[in-house]
Write a protein that holds these residues in place. Sequence first.
Motif, PDB file in Angstrom:
ATOM      1  N   LEU A  51       8.550  -3.750   3.784  1.00 24.06           N
ATOM      2  CA  LEU A  51       9.053  -4.769   4.519  1.00 24.06           C
ATOM      3  C   LEU A  51      10.413  -4.962   3.924  1.00 24.06           C
ATOM      4  O   LEU A  51      10.750  -4.294   2.701  1.00 24.06           O
ATOM      5  N   PRO A  52      11.490  -5.406   4.492  1.00 24.38           N
ATOM      6  CA  PRO A  52      12.865  -5.509   4.020  1.00 24.38           C
ATOM      7  C   PRO A  52      13.005  -6.164   2.646  1.00 24.38           C
ATOM      8  O   PRO A  52      13.913  -5.704   1.910  1.00 24.38           O
ATOM      9  N   ARG A  53      12.003  -7.053   2.081  1.00 27.01           N
ATOM     10  CA  ARG A  53      12.199  -7.811   0.964  1.00 27.01           C
ATOM     11  C   ARG A  53      11.399  -7.032  -0.241  1.00 27.01           C
ATOM     12  O   ARG A  53      11.424  -7.391  -1.368  1.00 27.01           O
ATOM     13  N   GLY A  54      10.555  -5.817   0.288  1.00 26.80           N
ATOM     14  CA  GLY A  54       9.795  -5.016  -0.740  1.00 26.80           C
ATOM     15  C   GLY A  54       8.719  -4.575  -0.166  1.00 26.80           C
ATOM     16  O   GLY A  54       8.367  -4.519   1.139  1.00 26.80           O
ATOM     17  N   TRP A  55       7.954  -3.608  -1.064  1.00 26.27           N
ATOM     18  CA  TRP A  55       6.522  -3.282  -0.502  1.00 26.27           C
ATOM     19  C   TRP A  55       5.501  -4.179  -0.720  1.00 26.27           C
ATOM     20  O   TRP A  55       5.198  -4.502  -1.931  1.00 26.27           O
ATOM     21  N   GLN A  56       4.658  -4.553   0.362  1.00 30.77           N
ATOM     22  CA  GLN A  56       3.615  -5.492   0.043  1.00 30.77           C
ATOM     23  C   GLN A  56       2.052  -4.910   0.361  1.00 30.77           C
ATOM     24  O   GLN A  56       2.271  -4.110   1.401  1.00 30.77           O
ATOM     25  N   LEU A  57       1.231  -5.049  -0.428  1.00 32.13           N
ATOM     26  CA  LEU A  57       0.089  -4.340  -0.256  1.00 32.13           C
ATOM     27  C   LEU A  57      -0.723  -4.905   1.049  1.00 32.13           C
ATOM     28  O   LEU A  57      -0.719  -6.142   1.250  1.00 32.13           O
ATOM     29  N   THR A  58      -1.178  -4.087   1.559  1.00 30.69           N
ATOM     30  CA  THR A  58      -2.088  -4.057   2.977  1.00 30.69           C
ATOM     31  C   THR A  58      -3.502  -4.715   2.447  1.00 30.69           C
ATOM     32  O   THR A  58      -3.598  -4.717   1.092  1.00 30.69           O
ATOM     33  N   GLN A  59      -4.170  -5.233   3.169  1.00 30.20           N
ATOM     34  CA  GLN A  59      -5.505  -5.574   2.871  1.00 30.20           C
ATOM     35  C   GLN A  59      -6.237  -4.168   2.392  1.00 30.20           C
ATOM     36  O   GLN A  59      -7.239  -4.538   1.377  1.00 30.20           O
ATOM     37  N   GLU A  60      -5.982  -2.977   2.783  1.00 36.43           N
ATOM     38  CA  GLU A  60      -6.811  -2.008   2.330  1.00 36.43           C
ATOM     39  C   GLU A  60      -6.282  -1.782   0.857  1.00 36.43           C
ATOM     40  O   GLU A  60      -7.093  -1.146  -0.027  1.00 36.43           O
ATOM     41  N   GLY A  61      -4.859  -1.784   0.738  1.00 33.29           N
ATOM     42  CA  GLY A  61      -4.627  -1.730  -0.463  1.00 33.29           C
ATOM     43  C   GLY A  61      -5.181  -2.582  -1.528  1.00 33.29           C
ATOM     44  O   GLY A  61      -5.545  -2.296  -2.670  1.00 33.29           O
ATOM     45  N   GLU A  62      -5.177  -3.895  -1.351  1.00 34.70           N
ATOM     46  CA  GLU A  62      -5.640  -5.071  -1.943  1.00 34.70           C
ATOM     47  C   GLU A  62      -7.344  -4.653  -2.483  1.00 34.70           C
ATOM     48  O   GLU A  62      -7.603  -4.858  -3.565  1.00 34.70           O
ATOM     49  N   ASN A  63      -7.980  -4.257  -1.339  1.00 31.39           N
ATOM     50  CA  ASN A  63      -9.428  -3.695  -1.616  1.00 31.39           C
ATOM     51  C   ASN A  63      -9.594  -2.575  -2.398  1.00 31.39           C
ATOM     52  O   ASN A  63     -10.608  -2.457  -3.450  1.00 31.39           O
ATOM     53  N   LEU A  64      -8.580  -1.591  -2.858  1.00 30.84           N
ATOM     54  CA  LEU A  64      -8.391  -0.588  -3.338  1.00 30.84           C
ATOM     55  C   LEU A  64      -8.052  -0.952  -4.677  1.00 30.84           C
ATOM     56  O   LEU A  64      -8.300   0.172  -5.811  1.00 30.84           O
ATOM     57  N   LEU A  65      -7.304  -1.776  -5.046  1.00 28.60           N
ATOM     58  CA  LEU A  65      -6.624  -2.136  -6.307  1.00 28.60           C
ATOM     59  C   LEU A  65      -7.563  -2.220  -7.433  1.00 28.60           C
ATOM     60  O   LEU A  65      -7.411  -1.761  -8.493  1.00 28.60           O
ATOM     61  N   PRO A  66      -8.816  -2.901  -7.514  1.00 30.45           N
ATOM     62  CA  PRO A  66      -9.438  -3.010  -8.496  1.00 30.45           C
ATOM     63  C   PRO A  66     -10.162  -1.666  -9.137  1.00 30.45           C
ATOM     64  O   PRO A  66     -10.214  -1.317 -10.239  1.00 30.45           O
ATOM     65  N   GLN A  67     -10.462  -0.689  -8.033  1.00 29.36           N
ATOM     66  CA  GLN A  67     -10.771   0.640  -8.474  1.00 29.36           C
ATOM     67  C   GLN A  67      -9.686   1.420  -9.173  1.00 29.36           C
ATOM     68  O   GLN A  67      -9.943   2.226  -9.988  1.00 29.36           O
ATOM     69  N   ALA A  68      -8.421   1.319  -8.579  1.00 32.86           N
ATOM     70  CA  ALA A  68      -7.380   1.726  -9.331  1.00 32.86           C
ATOM     71  C   ALA A  68      -7.142   1.287 -10.521  1.00 32.86           C
ATOM     72  O   ALA A  68      -6.796   1.979 -11.555  1.00 32.86           O
ATOM     73  N   LEU A  69      -7.245   0.175 -10.874  1.00 35.12           N
ATOM     74  CA  LEU A  69      -7.311  -0.621 -12.224  1.00 35.12           C
ATOM     75  C   LEU A  69      -8.286   0.087 -13.055  1.00 35.12           C
ATOM     76  O   LEU A  69      -8.080   0.361 -14.298  1.00 35.12           O
TER      77      LEU A  69
END
Length: 281
Positions: A51-69
């Motif tokens: 996005l012009p104001r920055g990079w925003q997590l998609t729903q898929e990204g949100e779903n994978l965030l706990p595993q990445a952490l």
Amino acid sequence: MQWDDVRYFLALAREGSLSAGARTLGVEHSTMSRRVGQLEAALGLRLFDRLPRGWQLTQEGENLLPQALALETGMAGMLRAASAQHALSGQVRLTAPPQLLNHVLLPLLTTFRQRYPDIDLTLLGEQRRARLEQGEADLALRLDEANTPELIARPLAKVGYALYGTTRWRETRPGERLFIGFDDSLAGMFLKRWLDQHAGERRVALRGNDLDTHFQAAKQGLAVALLPHFLARSAPELIQLDSPPTPDKTLYLLMHPDVRRAPRVRALADFIIDALPNALA
């Protein structure tokens, strides 16, 4: 999929922009973009909306965030366990408030270096809180208790505060004193709350968000500052002024349970536990 790509994903998710994420990892923003793109290609998923104001997590990204952490925490734990196998050599990273680091701890480290010549120190002035759980530092000195159950917090000493100024301000009637205050970015800080209440309707002639700025301004005689005793007593031109009692803060040494088994980390921790309380007395 490469672990390093997950690091880039997490940095971008935390910071929200390529430039901020790149600064966190010390790389170019083009590298950040390329490595996140590699991860998306490996997973077959779009993890961020550009996005012009920055990079925003998609729903898929949100779903994978706990595993990445979880991956990040696991990798940090592996590194901590490996570091415990080393002898009294190598690097130890310590994070602390800059004023405490510069005015109290640094003068003590000559003795530590003589005692442990093969241990290399990285000292991090704490502008933001290093995440010990993710391996950003081995030890931390903080002026409040740890709120993370994974960490060990040992109280070291009470740090006291008082109003300080040059002789001019001792000779000025209390009702006519000018103050050095904290700006609104520190609204929740207990020092700001105490000083605002004490100053009342009196003028705050200078504001800042850095305690060292307050210290230097007080030394120049610009106004009266609320300072920790350990900092103010390093300046002979400052004297303590009469004021209501201020609350003390407890200084804690924090570490992760894994790293305390590393001899070099334990050596620095034991040295701090022994030397720092006397230096603050």
